[in-house]
Scaffold this active site. Structure first.
Site, mmCIF file in Angstrom:
data_model
loop_
_atom_site.group_PDB
_atom_site.id
_atom_site.type_symbol
_atom_site.label_atom_id
_atom_site.label_comp_id
_atom_site.label_asym_id
_atom_site.label_seq_id
_atom_site.Cartn_x
_atom_site.Cartn_y
_atom_site.Cartn_z
ATOM 1 N N HIS A 46 19.043 13.480 -5.730
ATOM 2 C CA HIS A 46 18.765 14.220 -4.398
ATOM 3 C C HIS A 46 18.962 15.371 -4.006
ATOM 4 O O HIS A 46 19.985 15.636 -2.933
ATOM 5 C CB HIS A 46 20.992 13.690 -4.685
ATOM 6 C CG HIS A 46 21.794 12.753 -5.669
ATOM 7 N ND1 HIS A 46 21.559 11.497 -4.386
ATOM 8 C CD2 HIS A 46 22.181 12.222 -6.400
ATOM 9 C CE1 HIS A 46 22.373 10.290 -5.464
ATOM 10 N NE2 HIS A 46 22.329 11.301 -5.917
ATOM 11 N N GLU A 150 27.084 4.131 -13.486
ATOM 12 C CA GLU A 150 28.067 4.370 -12.360
ATOM 13 C C GLU A 150 27.812 3.659 -11.376
ATOM 14 O O GLU A 150 28.499 3.904 -10.342
ATOM 15 C CB GLU A 150 27.540 6.226 -11.750
ATOM 16 C CG GLU A 150 25.611 5.667 -11.348
ATOM 17 C CD GLU A 150 25.112 7.050 -11.025
ATOM 18 O OE1 GLU A 150 25.622 7.696 -10.599
ATOM 19 O OE2 GLU A 150 23.852 7.211 -10.892
ATOM 20 N N ASP A 176 29.890 8.043 -7.961
ATOM 21 C CA ASP A 176 29.155 7.054 -7.860
ATOM 22 C C ASP A 176 30.472 5.885 -8.333
ATOM 23 O O ASP A 176 30.298 4.880 -7.489
ATOM 24 C CB ASP A 176 27.764 6.674 -8.294
ATOM 25 C CG ASP A 176 27.059 7.405 -7.385
ATOM 26 O OD1 ASP A 176 27.267 6.528 -6.199
ATOM 27 O OD2 ASP A 176 25.862 8.095 -7.673
#
Ligand code: 3PY
Ligand code: MG
Length: 264
Positions: A46, A150, A176
């Protein structure tokens, strides 16, 4: 060849505490590498962090005696090969939701069958302070392979994922996971569905000889998770810590009440 003491600790059933590096900055990595965490994860999923930044961050982390891990942007062979070839001591693979995805991650990270990792490069061996031939012979015993749980699909498929040979640890991504359940992302939750899912991953991991791990917000939560039996604990990130302290100082001095900052 250096030993990956984080992998050894996890194999012995011991806890190991790390954090996340989200700034694309080897200087921050160097400073964090001397704090005392067992491991630090260079975040490539990310963030803008490139391979060239990552290679310098791995060096900076290990200069402080800390194990350099990386979260790859996605579960594919190219991502995994390239970060290992430039010196990561382990990979954290996001969103592993099925047995096939887990097998693919393991195959990309291991040289020996069922591994399919291609030989080549120099920096992997340098990172372990050895020569290439020794690295090729011993890397499979040192590289840490961590799959992330996740998503609700990973919870449903936990047994078939975590029984794949070659997985060292499973790491829960609470944000997540909550998102996939239709809840607001967070590091923790008192929703029953979430608590049950976290317990299910931990128990399934233990039954399969895999170290359970989870990302938490602070040291109190880390201690709590260790008491529950979690072993691979990440506390927040360097940016999270920086901003938390900055906000604390801003609140103490009531900085927001000063009104608009002067414009130059
Ligand atoms: C999540 O919480 O989703 C994460 O990926 C934490 O690492
Ligand atoms: Mg995540």
């Amino acid at each position: 060849m250096k030993k990956n003491f984080v992998r050894s600790k996890l194999k012995l059933g011991q806890p190991s505490i790390g954090s996340w590096l989200t700034l694309p900055d080897p200087t921050a990595a160097r400073l964090m590498g001397r704090i005392g965490f067992d491991w630090l994860t260079v975040e490539m999923e990310h963030t803008p962090t490139t391979l060239e930044t990552a290679v310098n961050s791995f060096m900076a982390i290990s200069s402080g005696g800390t194990v350099p891990l990386v979260r790859v942007p996605w579960n594919n062979g190219e991502n995994i090969k390239r970060v290992l070839d430039i010196g990561a001591w382990g990979i954290i693979v996001p969103m592993v939701n099925s047995r096939e995805e887990a097998e693919a991650a393991v195959a990309a990270a291991r040289y020996r069958k069922p591994g399919r990792r291609s030989v080549g490069g120099q920096l992997h061996a340098v990172s372990f302070d050895t020569d290439a031939a020794t690295y090729y012979a011993k890397a499979d015993e040192e590289i840490l392979v961590v799959v992330m749980a996740e998503h609700v699909e990973a919870i449903d498929n936990a047994e078939s994922i975590l029984s794949v040979p070659g997985i060292d640890a499973v790491f829960i991504g609470p944000n997540d996971l909550l998102n996939s359940m239709g809840y607001e992302p967070a590091f923790d939750s008192d929703k029953k569905e979430f608590i049950d899912a976290v317990g299910h991953i931990k128990d399934t991991a233990k039954r399969n000889g895999v170290a359970p791990g989870i990302h938490v917000a602070n040291s109190a939560a880390a201690q709590h998770r260790i008491q529950e039996g979690f072993q691979m604990i990440a506390i927040a990130s360097e940016v999270g810590m920086m901003l938390a302290k900055a906000k604390e100082i801003a609140a103490e001095l009531d900085l927001k009440s000063r009104g608009e900052v002067a414009k130059y």
